[in-house]
Design a protein around this motif. Structure first.
Motif, PDB file in Angstrom:
ATOM      1  N   ARG A 118       2.076   1.775  -3.476  1.00 18.56           N
ATOM      2  CA  ARG A 118       0.843   2.223  -4.270  1.00 18.56           C
ATOM      3  C   ARG A 118       0.736   3.601  -4.242  1.00 18.56           C
ATOM      4  NH1 ARG A 118      -1.731  -2.832  -2.593  1.00 18.56           N
ATOM      5  NH2 ARG A 118      -1.706  -4.081  -4.503  1.00 18.56           N
ATOM      6  N   ASP A 119       0.888   4.227  -2.815  1.00 20.90           N
ATOM      7  CA  ASP A 119       0.632   5.477  -2.422  1.00 20.90           C
ATOM      8  C   ASP A 119       1.523   6.500  -3.185  1.00 20.90           C
ATOM      9  OD1 ASP A 119      -1.857   4.678  -0.975  1.00 20.90           O
ATOM     10  OD2 ASP A 119      -0.679   5.020   0.886  1.00 20.90           O
TER      11      ASP A 119
ATOM     12  N   GLU B 168       0.938  -1.091  -0.104  1.00 24.76           N
ATOM     13  CA  GLU B 168       0.087  -0.078  -0.049  1.00 24.76           C
ATOM     14  C   GLU B 168       0.786   1.259   0.108  1.00 24.76           C
ATOM     15  OE1 GLU B 168      -3.251   0.469  -0.686  1.00 24.76           O
ATOM     16  OE2 GLU B 168      -3.412  -1.638  -1.023  1.00 24.76           O
TER      17      GLU B 168
END
Length: 159
Positions: free
Chosen positions: A55-56, A52
């Motif tokens: 992805r951020d 995550e």
């Protein structure tokens, strides 16, 4: 000591002691031979939180599409860079990759990957057949080192 490493060492010791090949052990356990080598090497998949974070840190849809495709398929970076738009089957969410030894295989990608790839293709302003191209003109096919640098930079930003 990490339990995965300990398990991997034990499996390797037993396999070598009994003079078994990875393929034989894999057949006994009902898994793919490469799974045995991953277990023996202590291979681990990144945690969800770390994925995550990666992805951020993506600043554009192309980087997100690359990251998602690699995560969902497990394909090699070299296989990713050789993909053409025509290799993609969005209905089946699959693509044909050219692997080691010029062997073709079909891999399946996630719905998330499909969404990001389609979004990325809509933003492209070139006629290159390659699935992933550079962000600036002349929009050449992205190479292995380009993807490796991209992932390394995303990792640095995430930490």
């Amino acid at each position: 000591m990490n339990i995965k490493k300990l398990l991997g060492r034990r499996i390797k010791e037993l396999r070598l002691k009994n003079k078994m090949k990875q393929a034989e052990l894999a057949e006994m356990l009902g898994v793919e031979p490469r799974s045995i080598s991953r277990i023996e090497s202590g291979f681990h998949f990144p945690k969800d939180e770390n994925l995550e974070k990666l992805r951020d840190t993506c600043s554009n849809v192309r980087d997100l599409a690359i990251l998602e495709l690699l995560i969902s398929t497990g394909m090699r970076v070299g296989e990713l860079t050789r993909l053409n738009i025509s290799d993609m089957n969005f209905q089946e969410r699959s693509c044909i990759v050219l692997g080691k030894g010029n062997s073709e295989r079909e891999v399946y990608f996630s719905a998330k990957s499909k969404m990001y790839i389609k979004k990325y293709l809509e933003t492209r302003a070139d006629n290159n057949e390659a699935l992933f191209v550079s962000l600036i003109k002349p929009y050449n096919r992205l190479g292995i080192s380009g993807v490796e640098i991209l992932i390394r930079n995303l990792g640095r930003k995430a930490n």
